[in-house]
Design a protein around this motif. Structure first.
Motif, PDB file in Angstrom:
ATOM      1  N   SER A  36       0.846  -1.201   0.000  1.00  0.00           N
ATOM      2  CA  SER A  36       0.000   0.000   0.000  1.00  0.00           C
ATOM      3  C   SER A  36       0.877   1.246   0.000  1.00  0.00           C
ATOM      4  CB  SER A  36      -0.917  -0.006   1.219  1.00  0.00           C
ATOM      5  OG  SER A  36      -0.154  -0.012   2.404  1.00  0.00           O
ATOM      6  N   MET A  37       1.894   1.214  -0.836  1.00  0.00           N
ATOM      7  CA  MET A  37       2.895   2.282  -0.854  1.00  0.00           C
ATOM      8  C   MET A  37       2.348   3.555  -1.477  1.00  0.00           C
ATOM      9  SD  MET A  37       6.108   2.661  -0.058  1.00  0.00           S
ATOM     10  CE  MET A  37       7.701   3.240  -0.533  1.00  0.00           C
ATOM     11  N   ASP A  38       2.617   4.646  -0.810  1.00  0.00           N
ATOM     12  CA  ASP A  38       2.378   5.980  -1.355  1.00  0.00           C
ATOM     13  C   ASP A  38       3.458   6.878  -0.768  1.00  0.00           C
ATOM     14  OD1 ASP A  38       1.569   6.427   1.261  1.00  0.00           O
ATOM     15  OD2 ASP A  38      -0.550   6.531   0.788  1.00  0.00           O
ATOM     16  N   GLU A  39       3.409   8.137  -1.107  1.00  0.00           N
ATOM     17  CA  GLU A  39       4.478   9.045  -0.674  1.00  0.00           C
ATOM     18  C   GLU A  39       4.554   9.172   0.845  1.00  0.00           C
ATOM     19  OE1 GLU A  39       4.043  12.715  -2.788  1.00  0.00           O
ATOM     20  OE2 GLU A  39       4.111  11.706  -4.721  1.00  0.00           O
ATOM     21  N   GLU A  42       6.772   6.321   2.486  1.00  0.00           N
ATOM     22  CA  GLU A  42       8.172   6.172   2.088  1.00  0.00           C
ATOM     23  C   GLU A  42       9.096   6.178   3.302  1.00  0.00           C
ATOM     24  OE1 GLU A  42       9.190   8.987  -0.953  1.00  0.00           O
ATOM     25  OE2 GLU A  42       7.752   8.135  -2.356  1.00  0.00           O
ATOM     26  N   ALA A  43       8.762   6.943   4.325  1.00  0.00           N
ATOM     27  CA  ALA A  43       9.593   6.974   5.536  1.00  0.00           C
ATOM     28  C   ALA A  43       9.574   5.615   6.232  1.00  0.00           C
ATOM     29  CB  ALA A  43       9.107   8.063   6.485  1.00  0.00           C
ATOM     30  N   GLU A  44       8.413   4.964   6.257  1.00  0.00           N
ATOM     31  CA  GLU A  44       8.322   3.627   6.849  1.00  0.00           C
ATOM     32  C   GLU A  44       9.178   2.636   6.066  1.00  0.00           C
ATOM     33  OE1 GLU A  44       4.394   1.966   8.208  1.00  0.00           O
ATOM     34  OE2 GLU A  44       3.694   3.851   7.319  1.00  0.00           O
ATOM     35  N   PHE A  45       9.113   2.740   4.744  1.00  0.00           N
ATOM     36  CA  PHE A  45       9.911   1.866   3.886  1.00  0.00           C
ATOM     37  C   PHE A  45      11.398   2.068   4.178  1.00  0.00           C
ATOM     38  CE2 PHE A  45      12.135   1.176  -0.199  1.00  0.00           C
ATOM     39  CZ  PHE A  45      11.854  -0.166  -0.373  1.00  0.00           C
ATOM     40  N   ASP A  46      11.828   3.307   4.260  1.00  0.00           N
ATOM     41  CA  ASP A  46      13.228   3.605   4.557  1.00  0.00           C
ATOM     42  C   ASP A  46      13.628   3.061   5.932  1.00  0.00           C
ATOM     43  OD1 ASP A  46      13.491   4.857   2.115  1.00  0.00           O
ATOM     44  OD2 ASP A  46      13.260   6.891   2.929  1.00  0.00           O
ATOM     45  N   ALA A  47      12.717   3.168   6.896  1.00  0.00           N
ATOM     46  CA  ALA A  47      13.010   2.676   8.246  1.00  0.00           C
ATOM     47  C   ALA A  47      13.206   1.161   8.249  1.00  0.00           C
ATOM     48  CB  ALA A  47      11.894   3.068   9.212  1.00  0.00           C
ATOM     49  N   ALA A 116       8.531  -3.604  -4.926  1.00  0.00           N
ATOM     50  CA  ALA A 116       9.262  -2.328  -5.025  1.00  0.00           C
ATOM     51  C   ALA A 116       9.435  -1.928  -6.484  1.00  0.00           C
ATOM     52  CB  ALA A 116      10.625  -2.442  -4.332  1.00  0.00           C
ATOM     53  N   GLU A 117       9.753  -2.895  -7.335  1.00  0.00           N
ATOM     54  CA  GLU A 117       9.900  -2.587  -8.760  1.00  0.00           C
ATOM     55  C   GLU A 117       8.595  -2.066  -9.345  1.00  0.00           C
ATOM     56  OE1 GLU A 117      11.349  -6.305 -10.269  1.00  0.00           O
ATOM     57  OE2 GLU A 117      13.453  -5.760  -9.930  1.00  0.00           O
ATOM     58  N   GLN A 118       7.475  -2.681  -8.955  1.00  0.00           N
ATOM     59  CA  GLN A 118       6.170  -2.208  -9.430  1.00  0.00           C
ATOM     60  C   GLN A 118       5.915  -0.781  -8.971  1.00  0.00           C
ATOM     61  OE1 GLN A 118       3.407  -5.074  -7.899  1.00  0.00           O
ATOM     62  NE2 GLN A 118       3.913  -6.620  -9.436  1.00  0.00           N
ATOM     63  N   TYR A 119       6.200  -0.500  -7.708  1.00  0.00           N
ATOM     64  CA  TYR A 119       5.972   0.839  -7.173  1.00  0.00           C
ATOM     65  C   TYR A 119       6.836   1.861  -7.904  1.00  0.00           C
ATOM     66  CZ  TYR A 119       6.215   4.873  -4.131  1.00  0.00           C
ATOM     67  OH  TYR A 119       6.207   6.155  -3.650  1.00  0.00           O
ATOM     68  N   PHE A 120       8.122   1.562  -8.052  1.00  0.00           N
ATOM     69  CA  PHE A 120       9.014   2.522  -8.692  1.00  0.00           C
ATOM     70  C   PHE A 120       8.680   2.694 -10.170  1.00  0.00           C
ATOM     71  CE2 PHE A 120      11.869   1.279  -5.056  1.00  0.00           C
ATOM     72  CZ  PHE A 120      11.688   2.468  -4.375  1.00  0.00           C
ATOM     73  N   SER A 121       8.207   1.643 -10.801  1.00  0.00           N
ATOM     74  CA  SER A 121       7.780   1.744 -12.196  1.00  0.00           C
ATOM     75  C   SER A 121       6.591   2.693 -12.320  1.00  0.00           C
ATOM     76  CB  SER A 121       7.413   0.364 -12.726  1.00  0.00           C
ATOM     77  OG  SER A 121       6.879   0.455 -14.014  1.00  0.00           O
TER      78      SER A 121
END
Length: 159
Positions: A36-39, A42-47, A116-121
Motif C-alpha cells: 500500500s505504498m504511497d508518498e 516512504e519513511a516507513e519503507f526507509d526505516a 518495489a519494482e512495481q511501485y518505482f515503475s
C-alpha cells in the motif's frame, strides 16, 4: 575448554536465529508497506531498510565470530565426537532452522523486490506523465504569447 567453546557456538546459533526472525518480521513490515505504498509511507519503507541493514551487520559479526571459534575447535570436536554428540545434534538442529529461515527470508526478499519494482515503475510513469503535461502546457503558453503579436489580417481600408 571445549565444552565452553561449544556452548558459545550454540549460543551464537541461537542469536543468529533471533536475528533472522527479526529480519523476517522486518520483511513482513516491508511487504505490507510496499503493498500500500504511497508518498506518505516512504519513511516507513526507509526505516525497514535501515533496520534490516543493522540486523544484517549483526549477522555478519556473529558469522565471523562463529567461524573463527569453530576453526579453533574443529579438530578437537572431530576427535571427540562421541563425547559431545548431544551438543552437536542440538547445533545441527539449530543450523537446519537457520537454513530454513534463510530460505524463507530469501523468498520474501524476492517478493518485496517485485513489489518495489512495481511501485518505482508506477512512480516513473507518473513522473513521465507530469513531464509530458508540463511540456504541453509550456508549448501552449509559448503559442499563446506569440499570437498577441500577429496584426489583424482582414482590415477594411475604405475610409
Amino acid at each position: 575448554m571445549l565444552t565452553s567453546s561449544l556452548d558459545m557456538l550454540e549460543e551464537s546459533l541461537v542469536k543468529k536465529i533471533d536475528i533472522l526472525t527479526r529480519i523476517e518480521d522486518e520483511n513482513e513490515k516491508q511487504r505490507e508497506v510496499l503493498s500500500s505504498m504511497d508518498e506518505e509511507r516512504e519513511a516507513e519503507f526507509d526505516a525497514t531498510i535501515d533496520k534490516k541493514t543493522e540486523l544484517i551487520d549483526q549477522l555478519g559479526l556473529l558469522d565471523d565470530g562463529f567461524q573463527s571459534l569453530f576453526d579453533r575447535v574443529k579438530e578437537e570436536i572431530g576427535a571427540n565426537k562421541d563425547q559431545y554428540k548431544e551438543q552437536i545434534k542440538r547445533m545441527q538442529k539449530l543450523i537446519e532452522e537457520i537454513t530454513g529461515k534463510s530460505a524463507s527470508i530469501e523468498a520474501s526478499e524476492h517478493r518485496n523486490k517485485r513489489l518495489a519494482e512495481q511501485y518505482f515503475s508506477s512512480i516513473r510513469q507518473k513522473m513521465a506523465q507530469g513531464k509530458r503535461s508540463s511540456a504541453v502546457a509550456f508549448n501552449y503558453y509559448q503559442t499563446m504569447t506569440n499570437f498577441k503579436d500577429i496584426p489583424p489580417q482582414f482590415l477594411d481600408n475604405k475610409n
